[in-house]
Design an enzyme around this catalytic site. Sequence first.
Site, PDB file in Angstrom:
ATOM      1  N   GLY A  64     -45.910  53.481 -79.023  1.00 10.25           N
ATOM      2  CA  GLY A  64     -45.175  54.360 -79.941  1.00 10.25           C
ATOM      3  C   GLY A  64     -46.104  55.234 -80.768  1.00 10.25           C
ATOM      4  O   GLY A  64     -47.329  55.103 -80.710  1.00 10.25           O
ATOM      5  N   ARG A 110     -40.156  47.730 -70.731  1.00  8.25           N
ATOM      6  CA  ARG A 110     -40.305  48.964 -69.931  1.00  8.25           C
ATOM      7  C   ARG A 110     -41.762  49.341 -69.737  1.00  8.25           C
ATOM      8  O   ARG A 110     -42.123  49.945 -68.740  1.00  8.25           O
ATOM      9  CB  ARG A 110     -39.632  50.148 -70.644  1.00  8.25           C
ATOM     10  CG  ARG A 110     -38.167  50.087 -70.812  1.00  8.25           C
ATOM     11  CD  ARG A 110     -37.666  51.353 -71.528  1.00  8.25           C
ATOM     12  NE  ARG A 110     -38.060  51.382 -72.949  1.00  8.25           N
ATOM     13  CZ  ARG A 110     -37.401  50.762 -73.909  1.00  8.25           C
ATOM     14  NH1 ARG A 110     -36.321  50.076 -73.616  1.00  8.25           N
ATOM     15  NH2 ARG A 110     -37.805  50.810 -75.178  1.00  8.25           N
ATOM     16  N   SER A 111     -42.594  49.003 -70.708  1.00  6.12           N
ATOM     17  CA  SER A 111     -43.981  49.489 -70.670  1.00  6.12           C
ATOM     18  C   SER A 111     -44.972  48.454 -70.152  1.00  6.12           C
ATOM     19  O   SER A 111     -46.162  48.756 -70.056  1.00  6.12           O
ATOM     20  CB  SER A 111     -44.420  49.904 -72.075  1.00  6.12           C
ATOM     21  OG  SER A 111     -43.606  50.927 -72.553  1.00  6.12           O
ATOM     22  N   CYS A 122     -42.285  57.085 -95.222  1.00  7.87           N
ATOM     23  CA  CYS A 122     -43.605  57.706 -95.255  1.00  7.87           C
ATOM     24  C   CYS A 122     -43.606  58.865 -96.235  1.00  7.87           C
ATOM     25  O   CYS A 122     -44.651  59.202 -96.804  1.00  7.87           O
ATOM     26  CB  CYS A 122     -44.013  58.246 -93.892  1.00  7.87           C
ATOM     27  SG  CYS A 122     -43.277  57.408 -92.522  1.00  7.87           S
ATOM     28  N   GLN A 178     -39.866  67.278 -93.544  1.00 10.11           N
ATOM     29  CA  GLN A 178     -40.391  66.133 -92.798  1.00 10.11           C
ATOM     30  C   GLN A 178     -40.566  66.422 -91.302  1.00 10.11           C
ATOM     31  O   GLN A 178     -39.666  66.921 -90.636  1.00 10.11           O
ATOM     32  CB  GLN A 178     -39.457  64.935 -92.995  1.00 10.11           C
ATOM     33  CG  GLN A 178     -39.389  64.524 -94.454  1.00 10.11           C
ATOM     34  CD  GLN A 178     -38.574  63.276 -94.704  1.00 10.11           C
ATOM     35  OE1 GLN A 178     -37.961  63.169 -95.762  1.00 10.11           O
ATOM     36  NE2 GLN A 178     -38.562  62.332 -93.779  1.00 10.11           N
ATOM     37  N   SER A 191     -42.483  63.701 -86.040  1.00  9.83           N
ATOM     38  CA  SER A 191     -43.147  62.444 -85.676  1.00  9.83           C
ATOM     39  C   SER A 191     -42.688  61.297 -86.567  1.00  9.83           C
ATOM     40  O   SER A 191     -42.841  60.135 -86.201  1.00  9.83           O
ATOM     41  CB  SER A 191     -44.665  62.589 -85.721  1.00  9.83           C
ATOM     42  OG  SER A 191     -45.047  63.132 -86.964  1.00  9.83           O
ATOM     43  N   ARG A 219     -35.375  67.695 -92.206  1.00  3.70           N
ATOM     44  CA  ARG A 219     -36.219  67.604 -90.998  1.00  3.70           C
ATOM     45  C   ARG A 219     -36.595  69.017 -90.563  1.00  3.70           C
ATOM     46  O   ARG A 219     -35.717  69.881 -90.475  1.00  3.70           O
ATOM     47  CB  ARG A 219     -35.430  66.906 -89.880  1.00  3.70           C
ATOM     48  CG  ARG A 219     -36.234  66.666 -88.625  1.00  3.70           C
ATOM     49  CD  ARG A 219     -37.241  65.559 -88.754  1.00  3.70           C
ATOM     50  NE  ARG A 219     -36.608  64.245 -88.831  1.00  3.70           N
ATOM     51  CZ  ARG A 219     -37.224  63.145 -89.242  1.00  3.70           C
ATOM     52  NH1 ARG A 219     -38.493  63.189 -89.618  1.00  3.70           N
ATOM     53  NH2 ARG A 219     -36.582  61.992 -89.299  1.00  3.70           N
ATOM     54  N   HIS A 262     -45.738  65.335 -93.383  1.00  3.11           N
ATOM     55  CA  HIS A 262     -44.609  65.574 -94.267  1.00  3.11           C
ATOM     56  C   HIS A 262     -45.122  66.378 -95.464  1.00  3.11           C
ATOM     57  O   HIS A 262     -46.210  66.113 -95.984  1.00  3.11           O
ATOM     58  CB  HIS A 262     -44.025  64.259 -94.791  1.00  3.11           C
ATOM     59  CG  HIS A 262     -43.342  63.425 -93.744  1.00  3.11           C
ATOM     60  ND1 HIS A 262     -42.956  63.916 -92.517  1.00  3.11           N
ATOM     61  CD2 HIS A 262     -42.936  62.121 -93.764  1.00  3.11           C
ATOM     62  CE1 HIS A 262     -42.369  62.954 -91.829  1.00  3.11           C
ATOM     63  NE2 HIS A 262     -42.343  61.852 -92.559  1.00  3.11           N
TER      64      HIS A 262
HETATM   65  P1  A2P Z   1     -41.752  51.312 -75.393  1.00  2.59           P
HETATM   66  O1  A2P Z   1     -42.666  52.510 -75.332  1.00  2.59           O
HETATM   67  O2  A2P Z   1     -41.988  50.368 -74.280  1.00  2.59           O
HETATM   68  O3  A2P Z   1     -40.300  51.674 -75.604  1.00  2.59           O
HETATM   69  P2  A2P Z   1     -41.596  54.922 -81.603  1.00  2.59           P
HETATM   70  O4  A2P Z   1     -41.331  54.498 -83.014  1.00  2.59           O
HETATM   71  O5  A2P Z   1     -42.667  55.983 -81.514  1.00  2.59           O
HETATM   72  O6  A2P Z   1     -40.340  55.321 -80.884  1.00  2.59           O
HETATM   73  O7  A2P Z   1     -42.205  53.653 -80.831  1.00  2.59           O
HETATM   74  C1  A2P Z   1     -41.548  52.406 -80.802  1.00  2.59           C
HETATM   75  C2  A2P Z   1     -42.489  51.377 -80.208  1.00  2.59           C
HETATM   76  O8  A2P Z   1     -41.815  50.106 -80.209  1.00  2.59           O
HETATM   77  C3  A2P Z   1     -42.849  51.648 -78.771  1.00  2.59           C
HETATM   78  O9  A2P Z   1     -44.166  51.185 -78.526  1.00  2.59           O
HETATM   79  C4  A2P Z   1     -41.837  50.814 -78.017  1.00  2.59           C
HETATM   80  O10 A2P Z   1     -42.223  50.451 -76.695  1.00  2.59           O
HETATM   81  C5  A2P Z   1     -41.808  49.585 -78.884  1.00  2.59           C
HETATM   82  N1  A2P Z   1     -40.614  48.771 -78.629  1.00  2.59           N
HETATM   83  C6  A2P Z   1     -39.326  49.175 -78.578  1.00  2.59           C
HETATM   84  N2  A2P Z   1     -38.500  48.127 -78.296  1.00  2.59           N
HETATM   85  C7  A2P Z   1     -39.307  47.030 -78.190  1.00  2.59           C
HETATM   86  C8  A2P Z   1     -39.080  45.641 -77.908  1.00  2.59           C
HETATM   87  N3  A2P Z   1     -37.863  45.154 -77.698  1.00  2.59           N
HETATM   88  N4  A2P Z   1     -40.148  44.815 -77.880  1.00  2.59           N
HETATM   89  C9  A2P Z   1     -41.402  45.293 -78.100  1.00  2.59           C
HETATM   90  N5  A2P Z   1     -41.673  46.586 -78.361  1.00  2.59           N
HETATM   91  C10 A2P Z   1     -40.657  47.455 -78.407  1.00  2.59           C
END
Ligand code: A2P
Length: 310
Positions: A14, A41-42, A106, A133, A136, A212, A219
């Site tokens: 993220g 997913r990642s 933030c 804001q 990001s 926004r 910001h």
């Molecule tokens: P992923 O990229 O796999 O969705 P942001 O605030 O920029 O949207 O990022 C959110 C972060 O939290 C990302 O790294 C996202 O991973 C991660 N994330 C979202 N859902 C989960 C979950 N259930 N368990 C662990 N990490 C998560």
Amino acid sequence: MASGMTVAVVGATGAAGQATLRILEERKFPVRELRVFASERSVGKTVPFRGEPVRVQKIEPGAFKGVQIAFCSAGSVQSKAYAPMLVRAGAVVIDKSSAFRMDPNCTTIVTVMPLKPLHDAGRLRRVIAVSYQAVSGAGVNGIAELREQTLAWARGETIQPRHFPHPIAFNLIPAIDRFGPDGYTAEEMKLVNETRKILELPGLLISPTTVRVPVFTCHSIAVTAETERKITPAQARELFERFSGLKVWDDPTQERYPMPVEVEGQDDCFVGRIREDLSSPTGLNFWVVGDQLRKGAATNAVQIAELLLG
Ligand code: A2P
């Protein structure tokens, strides 16, 4: 605690997670082993750290074994689930989400940086804050949406909002988060409540408007601050200059004032346009800009970890 720590970053894919990794590198935080986590997913994807790809691991029983310091920025639902697992594994958890405190904001961090020295010198009475804001602040989806909509606009295509309720490219959205019955948004009430909490002024009068804007990072907040004791612009400039983490860029003759494009990537907050409020004898107007991914989130988190290292 010298030769290095086992560090976990949860939410590493993220916006805040990636900023955390960059800041750990830049500040040469003593990382012996880095483990990165995100959603299912990642799993298997990689994120770069010190020039090497680090594979995203699955969060499963035992995954946090041996972790000493964990940075969480995966959302508050995830923090509520993972923080206890991390603590059981023996880790200190530095959590960016709202799970264990009031809602995070933030914008508040950037706003209170100049308010604090003003209050110490002249006692704050009333604050009017209007925020501009960046996308990001809404995470990687917000960043992607501004980029996609800008490209679509350049190609002459119709802009389809997905993450934000309206187009964000070439637009301003004067509403962040849901509305309350009094017509203020949740984001505006966060600004009120967190400012009062951080400054330890539960009765401080604050009038917020949060907007926004189509800016990727940083910001900006236009602030009017009324104090009990009058503080002149010259005195304010001096107070701001002496306050750690705050820098003054304020020279109208040189068109010098902070702007998001210049502040992006910086750990400090920058203040300019310091002038008397024409509508109040003890009021002061100024403009403050901060990189909310850094000072607003990741830098603060790593600074906390550094305090723990001693
Ligand atoms: P992923 O990229 O796999 O969705 P942001 O605030 O920029 O949207 O990022 C959110 C972060 O939290 C990302 O790294 C996202 O991973 C991660 N994330 C979202 N859902 C989960 C979950 N259930 N368990 C662990 N990490 C998560």
